[in-house]
Scaffold this motif. Structure first.
Motif, PDB file in Angstrom:
ATOM      1  N   GLN A 113       0.807  -1.213   0.000  1.00 41.40           N
ATOM      2  CA  GLN A 113       0.000   0.000   0.000  1.00 41.40           C
ATOM      3  C   GLN A 113       0.845   1.270   0.000  1.00 41.40           C
ATOM      4  OE1 GLN A 113      -3.896  -0.717   2.485  1.00 41.40           O
ATOM      5  NE2 GLN A 113      -2.224  -1.692   3.581  1.00 41.40           N
ATOM      6  N   ILE A 143       3.139   1.521  -5.309  1.00 35.11           N
ATOM      7  CA  ILE A 143       2.058   1.877  -6.239  1.00 35.11           C
ATOM      8  C   ILE A 143       2.615   2.615  -7.447  1.00 35.11           C
ATOM      9  CG2 ILE A 143      -0.085   3.170  -6.515  1.00 35.11           C
ATOM     10  CD1 ILE A 143      -0.283   0.697  -4.703  1.00 35.11           C
ATOM     11  N   THR A 149       2.196   1.315 -11.352  1.00 37.59           N
ATOM     12  CA  THR A 149       1.490   2.101 -12.373  1.00 37.59           C
ATOM     13  C   THR A 149       2.445   2.758 -13.363  1.00 37.59           C
ATOM     14  OG1 THR A 149       1.464   4.035 -10.902  1.00 37.59           O
ATOM     15  CG2 THR A 149      -0.436   2.553 -10.831  1.00 37.59           C
ATOM     16  N   ILE A 198      -2.918  -6.391 -10.465  1.00 39.47           N
ATOM     17  CA  ILE A 198      -2.855  -5.143  -9.705  1.00 39.47           C
ATOM     18  C   ILE A 198      -2.449  -4.018 -10.646  1.00 39.47           C
ATOM     19  CG2 ILE A 198      -1.803  -3.923  -7.775  1.00 39.47           C
ATOM     20  CD1 ILE A 198      -1.210  -6.586  -6.481  1.00 39.47           C
ATOM     21  N   SER A 209      -3.765  -0.608  -9.725  1.00 42.02           N
ATOM     22  CA  SER A 209      -4.177   0.606  -9.041  1.00 42.02           C
ATOM     23  C   SER A 209      -3.950   0.446  -7.544  1.00 42.02           C
ATOM     24  CB  SER A 209      -5.664   0.893  -9.291  1.00 42.02           C
ATOM     25  OG  SER A 209      -6.476  -0.100  -8.680  1.00 42.02           O
ATOM     26  N   ALA A 210      -4.039   1.564  -6.832  1.00 38.09           N
ATOM     27  CA  ALA A 210      -3.921   1.516  -5.376  1.00 38.09           C
ATOM     28  C   ALA A 210      -5.051   0.696  -4.771  1.00 38.09           C
ATOM     29  CB  ALA A 210      -3.924   2.936  -4.816  1.00 38.09           C
ATOM     30  N   GLU A 211      -6.233   0.745  -5.380  1.00 38.72           N
ATOM     31  CA  GLU A 211      -7.368  -0.029  -4.889  1.00 38.72           C
ATOM     32  C   GLU A 211      -7.098  -1.525  -5.016  1.00 38.72           C
ATOM     33  OE1 GLU A 211      -8.438   4.004  -5.567  1.00 38.72           O
ATOM     34  OE2 GLU A 211      -7.577   2.539  -6.966  1.00 38.72           O
ATOM     35  N   ASP A 212      -6.544  -1.950  -6.140  1.00 43.60           N
ATOM     36  CA  ASP A 212      -6.210  -3.362  -6.325  1.00 43.60           C
ATOM     37  C   ASP A 212      -5.195  -3.818  -5.282  1.00 43.60           C
ATOM     38  OD1 ASP A 212      -7.853  -3.424  -8.552  1.00 43.60           O
ATOM     39  OD2 ASP A 212      -6.205  -3.093  -9.961  1.00 43.60           O
ATOM     40  N   GLY A 233      -4.597  -2.490  -2.400  1.00 45.31           N
ATOM     41  CA  GLY A 233      -5.239  -2.492  -1.087  1.00 45.31           C
ATOM     42  C   GLY A 233      -6.071  -3.736  -0.861  1.00 45.31           C
ATOM     43  N   HIS A 234      -6.740  -4.219  -1.909  1.00 45.31           N
ATOM     44  CA  HIS A 234      -7.530  -5.449  -1.804  1.00 45.31           C
ATOM     45  C   HIS A 234      -6.639  -6.631  -1.467  1.00 45.31           C
ATOM     46  CE1 HIS A 234     -10.475  -8.548  -2.640  1.00 45.31           C
ATOM     47  NE2 HIS A 234      -9.685  -9.054  -3.561  1.00 45.31           N
ATOM     48  N   ASP A 274      -5.447  -6.424   2.094  1.00 41.30           N
ATOM     49  CA  ASP A 274      -6.508  -6.809   3.035  1.00 41.30           C
ATOM     50  C   ASP A 274      -6.586  -8.331   3.191  1.00 41.30           C
ATOM     51  OD1 ASP A 274      -7.192  -4.184   3.506  1.00 41.30           O
ATOM     52  OD2 ASP A 274      -8.880  -4.178   2.096  1.00 41.30           O
TER      53      ASP A 274
END
Length: 260
Positions: A51, A56, A60, A89, A91-94, A96-97, A100
């Protein structure tokens, strides 16, 4: 008839592999020599790194702007837990998932230490995914030498023959277990017996306080395809005993010590 139509369709229009900058297996040691607090530090280190803005940016900023990642915990030969199956992956959202999933998983250690198994398992993971990376990398972290399964240099050579890069994160912290089962020059062991391929590197961790930053640095380098300077003390040597872990195992078992 429907089955025949599906077969003909996929024969005419086969599924295309997803293009990514790198296919990366994070092969994480959870052998019995690891203490529970160390397992927690290890998982949190990967969570924080995935994260981090630096990682990141590396993801990207690639040619394609995406990576494929799998996270697997390993112990002795045949022992493993696949925590994160292959995941794209971009993105930052990917990221982060994925973080998690890693953070939400906690189990105890596995028996013995088989780096060779971790490498062979990673090879199987590469064969089963639907990604096409510009590079394929196995990222092995561990706190001791191979003492189970096939010889580690044999497994390494199998991976290198397939064009796969292996990098290492030797955990060189000291405690009673590492004094019995480990070796003081684990970075040299990784350099000579574990890693390989173009630009392969080792980043040793000598204190658990260094772990998170070491993982972050390693991931950035692997994703960006860069190599850190090699400290002279861990340059390959002409003759290194890649069977030292197996020798220590046999010696300790003869003394009836509990295995890692």
């Amino acid at each position: 008839m429907r089955v025949l139509i599906c077969i003909l369709f996929f024969a005419a229009f086969p599924l295309r592999a997803e293009e990514v900058d790198v296919e990366l297996v994070l092969a994480v040691d959870v052998s019995r020599s690891m203490q529970l607090n160390e397992l927690d530090i290890q998982r949190r280190g990967y969570v924080e790194a995935l994260q981090s803005p630096e990682v990141i940016k590396a993801i990207t900023g690639g040619m394609i702007g995406a990576i494929a990642l799998s996270y697997v915990e390993w112990g002795g030969a045949g022992s493993y837990r696949l925590i994160v199956p292959w995941t794209r992956i971009e993105s930052a959202e990917d990221a982060g998932h994925v973080a998690d999933i890693i953070e939400g998983h906690f189990e105890t250690t596995l028996r013995q230490t088989s780096i060779s198994w971790a490498i062979d398992l990673s090879l199987d993971l590469f064969q089963s995914n639907h990604f096409n990376g510009l590079r394929r990398v196995i990222d092995v972290s561990g706190d001791g030498p191979n003492n189970s399964g096939t010889p580690v240099d044999t497994a390494r050579d199998r991976a290198l023959a397939q064009g796969i890069i292996i990098n290492g994160l030797p955990l060189m912290t000291r405690d009673a277990m590492s004094d019995r089962w480990g070796i003081p020059d684990l970075d040299a062991y990784y350099r000579n017996c574990v890693i390989g391929g173009p630009g392969a590197f080792v980043i040793p961790v000598r204190d658990w306080s260094e772990f998170a930053s070491a993982v972050r640095r390693k991931l950035v380098l692997e994703i960006a395809g860069r190599t850190p300077p090699i400290p002279p003390r861990v340059l390959p040597v002409a003759a290194y005993d890649c069977q030292i872990g197996e020798r220590i195992w046999r010696r300790n078992m003869q003394r009836n010590w509990v295995e890692p």
